[in-house]
Design an enzyme around this catalytic site. Structure first.
Site, PDB file in Angstrom:
ATOM      1  N   ASP A 362       0.852  -1.174   0.000  1.00  0.00           N
ATOM      2  CA  ASP A 362       0.000   0.000   0.000  1.00  0.00           C
ATOM      3  C   ASP A 362       0.896   1.235   0.000  1.00  0.00           C
ATOM      4  OD1 ASP A 362      -2.409   1.471   0.192  1.00  0.00           O
ATOM      5  OD2 ASP A 362      -2.099   1.703   2.343  1.00  0.00           O
ATOM      6  N   ASP A 692      -1.787  -1.431   5.812  1.00  0.00           N
ATOM      7  CA  ASP A 692      -2.151  -0.964   7.148  1.00  0.00           C
ATOM      8  C   ASP A 692      -3.657  -0.809   7.309  1.00  0.00           C
ATOM      9  OD1 ASP A 692      -2.396   1.136   5.403  1.00  0.00           O
ATOM     10  OD2 ASP A 692      -1.449   2.628   6.698  1.00  0.00           O
ATOM     11  N   ASP A 696      -6.773  -3.302   3.031  1.00  0.00           N
ATOM     12  CA  ASP A 696      -5.668  -4.169   2.637  1.00  0.00           C
ATOM     13  C   ASP A 696      -5.840  -5.600   3.142  1.00  0.00           C
ATOM     14  OD1 ASP A 696      -4.318  -1.975   1.514  1.00  0.00           O
ATOM     15  OD2 ASP A 696      -3.527  -1.422   3.472  1.00  0.00           O
TER      16      ASP A 696
END
Length: 978
Positions: A362, A692, A696
């Site tokens: 990410d 995080d 995700d």
């Protein structure tokens, strides 16, 4: 509370608004959920809805009981084989006891007891190590705020978040964590950070208008979502979904439908165990058939001896210490990684990360700092760069052309620009409890202006100003203004404004240039707008700043301002066009969520190791491409794919072709992240997924190894991950890859050692039985089989040689080129063809030297009988002691040879002091077994003389000599050193 008569649609109250709440008016939702927005629910109704809908929390996976976790440690084919050997040993012991004279035979089934003790020891060790890992994760977990403000019975109350129900009215203010999904009722400058759910790094403005058509989560401006946070303003929202019906809950449900796949190491160990199990069964059957064909079973003793032979073969073939050594080596790796801020939840995940060929990450908070930073200030006279990143106010302005001097005019304009940004601001910057730690309150974008202002000392110049009035930011106005009074000049007010440059520019008629003010020309406007476009192309977010001295000491004295009968100014927001007119353009700032400074080097290191880095984010494609270019993920102008483009692919083949080339993905939903990970896995990659946010979590769980951020990561993501980074540092991932590769190399080393050593034992037993007549390994007056080595001796060898030496090899220092080679492929075996060649070659050599040593001390063999005399039974004991000792010494030399498939054992011979210590300990323990009388009885040994020791060492060292000769030949054939 609204009663049934106020709900003409007679729609039953449900846990969530059916359909998309963003497409319905707030009034319709309130009627459907039977609630008065001005009073909220009463306590009786709340209790009823709690009973009907349950608590507002995510469904938790059932805890695996401790006893079951312990039993799972025995789930291994090799363990099953040893359990079968234990059962056979017990049967043989019972038969022998039943048909032996009283007082004769073994009083206890020592073979079975020793095997069971080893299995239990392995299980206990594995259980303890996994429990410690779980405790570390539990200690890392951070609980979210337990309280939520709601309107109930006309009063604002603070209640447990788990007690929020559909129909509750959430009372939102700056800093609040939102505990459920809801539809906006009212808002005042309300902005919410949704990065954890959507990946959008910039807080989203919220308002109550109804959407005309369905939109993605990040674009539903009239909705709030569970797990997000209020960064600015106030508002109220009616709860439309709680618990598992929220957007976070839906993602959690996706996780429950995602299976946990075995890691590559787990699959490989299962494969090795299966091969060993099948091999030993085949060998046992072949030996028993051969014995039956050659001599047959004439008595019960023959049956017992045959059963004991099967036990010996099983014990010889199975490296009992394999599970223990593997667990300890992985656990030591886990401890080393924990010191570098990586918490591993499953031991087998350590090696998997070392095998990763793709790291999907990410952007927000992982590759970037998730801290908005002003990098540039552009004014009429030029532009400057502001150094420093994050919220620490450490930095200064430097010229864009790297020249030493910044003209005074430019410096003045920069300070004026940032001064306006500091004053037209609702954010706050605080120094934390620890020195050097800074905390923010409010919108990160606004706080970035405060930070930049402190860096250039603009806060000192404008320290005397205090706010008199405010015209708040709205999504329609796209600007914010404050009226302030300078303590040094209390007779005059000044308005300071900030906002979208193109919008703010329409309210400006003058411009500040070189400390003076002049009219704003059309050329000036075109230049400013061109700069905005240029900065936007570089993924910067731009904010313009302007100001105007009002020339009065009172708001009521401003020309055009309306007042009431008492002479007080009416609502300022309604008179913004009057106040925000004829502004003086000061300049604009370029803001970005900067990459972590250490990440670029880490990505370069990953690339050197053959590991591809892929960015997957919900942010804008242009921003994603800029960050990816800065970090070295792609070259300038690299291609980025959006979620819509991924949806447009009509086949897996098209998708796989795209994901094989593209390394940047933007504006993606959770489903897209999962799709990308699966596509990369189909191409044979071992995929690590870092993240995080809640969005995700599905991809993190489905990847070969999921890595969650420990500081900014949500609890859902941490629960889904195999590894948690306590420092949220991408560089820690690369350190973990390096550690994982070193562990994998060491696993191959001790596997080569254990398998070749155990193969030597198998060939010794097999050869000793098949060629018993040639070697003189017989019982006088008996036609039954005589095993060359006792099961207890084989167990002792495995305990002695599979423990300390193998463990020492498991912590062998990593080679310098560990990150200089490509990761292994999915179909590459840990125990590959070359290793099986090593195993069989060393196994045969080991068996030959052992049987030769035994033959030298037996009458009727191929070589001269060198026994000290005595009965044939004593000669058999002495010969077994010779074979027993030769095998131990041979395996010590094999430990030195097994550190590499091709590299000479003499390269770095003394680099692993622990290995030499283990060898010394093993030799001393073997001496104890040979020279301590009661151990002679237990293990069937006898003391050896000096000549016998010379023979033992001379024969055993041939294993090292043969290995070195084979490596030399292989190197000459062009394989190269390893």
């Amino acid at each position: 509370m609204v009663g049934p008569q106020d709900n003409p649609s007679n729609v039953p109250v449900s846990q969530a608004y059916d359909g998309d709440p963003s497409l319905a008016s707030a009034q319709d939702i309130a009627r459907t959920l039977a609630v008065d927005p001005k009073r909220g629910l009463d306590e009786a109704e709340v209790k009823d809805r709690l009973k009907k809908f349950g608590f507002n929390k995510l469904a938790e996976a059932p805890q695996v009981p401790g006893w079951k976790k312990f039993l799972l440690q025995f789930k291994d084919p090799l363990v099953y084989l040893l359990l079968a050997a234990t059962a056979i040993s017990l049967v043989a012991w019972f038969i022998e006891r039943a048909h032996s004279p009283a007082g004769s035979g073994e009083s206890l089934p020592f073979d079975a007891i020793v095997i069971v003790l080893i299995l239990v020891l392995n299980a206990v060790l594995g259980y303890i190590q996994e429990a410690r890992a779980e405790q570390a994760v539990d200690a890392l977990a951070r609980m979210t705020a337990p309280q939520t403000s709601v309107l109930r019975g006309g009063r604002v109350l603070h209640v447990d978040t788990t007690e929020v129900v559909p129909g509750d009215i959430l009372v939102l203010s700056e800093g609040d964590t939102i505990s459920a999904d809801g539809r906006i009722l009212t808002s005042a400058s309300l902005r919410i950070a949704e990065a954890s759910l959507t990946g959008e790094s910039v807080p989203v403005s919220k308002r109550a208008e109804t959407l005309e058509q369905a939109k993605a989560l990040g674009d539903r401006f009239n909705m709030v979502f569970n797990g997000t946070a209020v960064t600015q303003g106030t508002g109220r929202a009616i709860v439309t979904a709680t618990g598992m019906r929220t957007q976070v809950g839906r993602i959690a449900d996706m996780l429950s439908q995602t299976d946990d796949d075995a890691t590559p190491l787990q699959r490989e160990m299962a494969h090795v165990s299966k091969i060993l199990g099948i091999a030993v069964c085949i060998i046992a059957v072949v030996v028993l058939i051969a014995l039956a064909a050659m001599s047959g079973f004439h008595s019960l003793d023959d049956v017992i001896e045959s059963l004991l032979l099967a036990v010996s073969l099983a014990v010889a073939a199975v490296p009992e210490g394999l599970a223990t050594i593997l667990t300890v080596v992985l656990a030591l790796g886990v401890q080393r990684m924990a010191k570098h801020h990586a918490i591993v939840k499953k031991l087998s995940s350590v090696e998997t990360l070392g095998s990763a060929s793709v790291i999907c990450s990410d952007k927000t908070g992982t590759l970037t700092r998730n801290e908005m930073t002003v990098e540039r200030v552009v004014t009429a006279s030029g532009s400057v760069q502001i150094t420093g990143t994050g919220y620490a106010p450490n930095g200064h302005m430097i010229a864009m052309d790297d020249s030493d001097a910044i003209p005074d005019g430019v410096r003045d304009e920069v300070v004026c620009t940032l001064g306006a940004g500091i004053l037209a601001n609702d954010g706050e910057l605080r120094e934390g409890a620890e020195p050097g730690a800074w905390e923010i309150v409010g919108d990160p974008t606004e706080v970035s202006l405060i930070v930049a202002g402190r860096k250039v000392k603009a806060d000192r110049r404008y320290a005397g100003f205090s706010r008199v009035a405010e015209i708040p930011f709205t999504s329609e106005r796209k600007r914010m203004s404050v009226v302030a009074r300078d303590a040094a000049d209390s007779d005059h007010l000044t308005i300071f404004s900030k906002g979208a440059p193109d919008v703010l520019l329409t309210h400006c008629t003058r411009i500040r240039v070189d400390g003076a003010v002049r009219p704003l020309t059309q050329g000036d406007r075109q230049t400013i707008l061109a700069n905005v476009e240029s900065l936007s192309d570089q993924a910067y977010r731009t904010l313009g700043q302007a100001y105007r001295p009002l020339g009065t000491s009172s708001l009521a004295q401003i020309p055009g301002i309306t007042t009431n009968a008492a002479g007080q100014v009416t609502e300022m927001a309604d008179q913004s066009d009057v106040v925000e007119s004829e502004l003086i353009w000061a300049g604009m700032v370029a803001i970005i969520d900067p990459p972590r400074t250490e990440v670029r080097d880490s990505i370069a290191e990953a690339h050197r190791a053959g590991i591809r880095t892929v960015m997957i984010t919900g942010d804008h494609p242009r921003t994603a491409a800029r960050i990816a270019t800065d970090l070295g993920i792609v070259e300038d102008g690299g291609r980025a794919l959006t979620g819509d483009q991924l949806d447009a692919f009509t086949s897996e083949k098209e998708l796989d072709q795209a994901t094989a080339d593209v390394s940047v993905y933007a504006r993606v939903a959770p489903e897209h992240k999962l799709t990308i990970v699966k596509s990369l896995q189909r191409q044979g990659n071992i995929v690590a997924m870092t993240g995080d946010g809640v969005n995700d979590a599905p991809a993190v769980k489905s990847a070969d190894i999921g890595v969650a951020m420990g500081i900014t990561g949500t609890e859902v993501t941490k629960e889904s991950a195999s590894m948690i980074l306590a420092d949220d540092n991408f560089s820690t991932i690369v350190d973990a890859v390096r550690e994982g590769r070193g562990i994998f190399d060491n696993i191959r080393k001790f596997l080569r050692y254990l398998l070749s050593s155990n193969m030597g034992e198998v060939f010794t037993v097999f050869g000793g039985v098949v060629f018993a007549g040639f070697l003189g390994i017989t019982q006088p007056g008996s036609q039954s089989v005589t095993v060359p080595l006792l099961a207890t001796q084989l167990l002792w060898i495995n305990l002695l040689t599979d423990a300390a030496p193998a463990l020492a090899m498991g912590v062998d220092p990593s080679t310098e080129d560990v990150m200089g080679r490509r990761p292994r492929t999915m179909n590459e075996r840990v125990v590959n063809r070359e290793m099986w060649g090593d195993v069989l070659f060393i196994g045969v050599i080991m068996a030959i030297v052992t049987l030769v040593g035994m033959d030298m001390h037996l009458a009727g063999g191929l070589f001269t009988d060198r026994s000290v005399g005595g009965s044939h039974e004593y000669q058999m004991v002495e010969a077994r002691t010779m074979g027993f000792t030769i095998l131990v010494f041979a395996q010590m030399f094999n430990a030195l040879a097994s550190r590499s498939h091709l590299q000479s054992a003499f390269n770095g011979l003394f680099s692993n002091r622990m290995l030499w210590g283990a060898i010394v300990v093993s030799v001393l323990l073997q001496l104890i077994v040979i020279y301590v009388p009661f151990l002679n009885t237990a293990f069937g040994t006898t003391p050896l003389g000096p000549q016998a020791w010379i023979e033992c060492v001379a024969l055993a060292v041939f294993v090292l000599v043969a290995s070195e000769l084979r490596k030399a030949v292989l190197r000459l054939m062009g394989n190269g050193p390893m």
